[in-house]
Enzyme design. Sequence first.
Site, PDB file in Angstrom:
ATOM      1  N   ILE A 107       0.857  -1.312  -0.005  1.00 26.47           N
ATOM      2  CA  ILE A 107       0.077   0.174  -0.063  1.00 26.47           C
ATOM      3  C   ILE A 107       0.837   1.073  -0.070  1.00 26.47           C
ATOM      4  O   ILE A 107       1.744   1.535   1.052  1.00 26.47           O
ATOM      5  CB  ILE A 107      -0.849  -0.055   1.448  1.00 26.47           C
TER       6      ILE A 107
ATOM      7  N   GLU B  54       4.649  -7.723   2.510  1.00 30.00           N
ATOM      8  CA  GLU B  54       5.186  -8.827   3.610  1.00 30.00           C
ATOM      9  C   GLU B  54       4.745  -8.187   4.967  1.00 30.00           C
ATOM     10  O   GLU B  54       4.084  -8.991   5.764  1.00 30.00           O
ATOM     11  CB  GLU B  54       6.350  -9.088   3.548  1.00 30.00           C
TER      12      GLU B  54
ATOM     13  N   CYS C  26      11.420  -5.187   5.789  1.00 31.87           N
ATOM     14  CA  CYS C  26      10.528  -6.495   5.904  1.00 31.87           C
ATOM     15  C   CYS C  26      11.386  -7.776   6.490  1.00 31.87           C
ATOM     16  O   CYS C  26      10.748  -8.617   7.339  1.00 31.87           O
ATOM     17  CB  CYS C  26      10.038  -6.951   4.422  1.00 31.87           C
TER      18      CYS C  26
HETATM   19  N1  THU Z   1       7.559  -3.645  -1.983  1.00 31.40           N
HETATM   20  C1  THU Z   1       7.230  -4.898  -1.439  1.00 31.40           C
HETATM   21  O1  THU Z   1       5.984  -4.566  -1.177  1.00 31.40           O
HETATM   22  N2  THU Z   1       7.565  -5.993  -1.109  1.00 31.40           N
HETATM   23  C2  THU Z   1       9.233  -6.223  -1.366  1.00 31.40           C
HETATM   24  O2  THU Z   1       9.406  -7.239  -1.164  1.00 31.40           O
HETATM   25  C3  THU Z   1       9.811  -5.261  -2.191  1.00 31.40           C
HETATM   26  C4  THU Z   1       9.059  -3.996  -2.403  1.00 31.40           C
HETATM   27  C5  THU Z   1       6.936  -2.793  -2.822  1.00 31.40           C
HETATM   28  C6  THU Z   1       7.335  -1.338  -1.970  1.00 31.40           C
HETATM   29  C7  THU Z   1       6.824  -0.287  -2.987  1.00 31.40           C
HETATM   30  O3  THU Z   1       5.330  -0.308  -2.891  1.00 31.40           O
HETATM   31  C8  THU Z   1       7.105  -1.244  -4.091  1.00 31.40           C
HETATM   32  O4  THU Z   1       7.327  -2.301  -3.927  1.00 31.40           O
HETATM   33  C9  THU Z   1       8.358  -0.572  -5.030  1.00 31.40           C
HETATM   34  O5  THU Z   1       9.584  -0.516  -4.078  1.00 31.40           O
END
Ligand code: THU
Length: 136
Positions: free
Chosen positions: A43, A55, A91
């Site tokens: 989000i 995550e 994360c």
């Molecule tokens: N992002 C994640 O949700 N999880 C990951 O493991 C890597 C990055 C998201 C954060 C952001 O919304 C987008 O990916 C680009 O960085």
Amino acid sequence: MNKDALIAVAMKAATLGYTPYSHFPVGAAIIMKDGKVIQGANIENSSYGLTVCAERNALFRAYLEGYRKDDIVALAVFGHTEDPISPCGACRQVMAELVPPSTPVYLANRHGDSITMTVKELLPYAFDGAVLPEKK
Ligand code: THU
């Protein structure tokens, strides 16, 4: 639920996120010992640093539903990447706090390939709250 089924849930969860800035949807899914599956997606926010990854959203949801680390069997993370997605450092630290170190994390890519790493492999020598002083 097996690895591929959990990855399929993570892939579907990616469609539930809010990603108007990166256009990079990520999905996560956590399977619990009681069979419940909890989903998460990233989000985003126009103040970029306020974005919360898939995550972390999944893990926080799990805790808010009353689950704790010993209830967790496995996690899956999906991204539209060439290589299996690599969770960000924030994360990894949150996983180290909220998930047992030996828990498998299935990291999947756009082609349906995956690798499996444990939480401890993702963040060796993690900072551990056990070093913090007791409240006096
Ligand atoms: N992002 C994640 O949700 N999880 C990951 O493991 C890597 C990055 C998201 C954060 C952001 O919304 C987008 O990916 C680009 O960085």
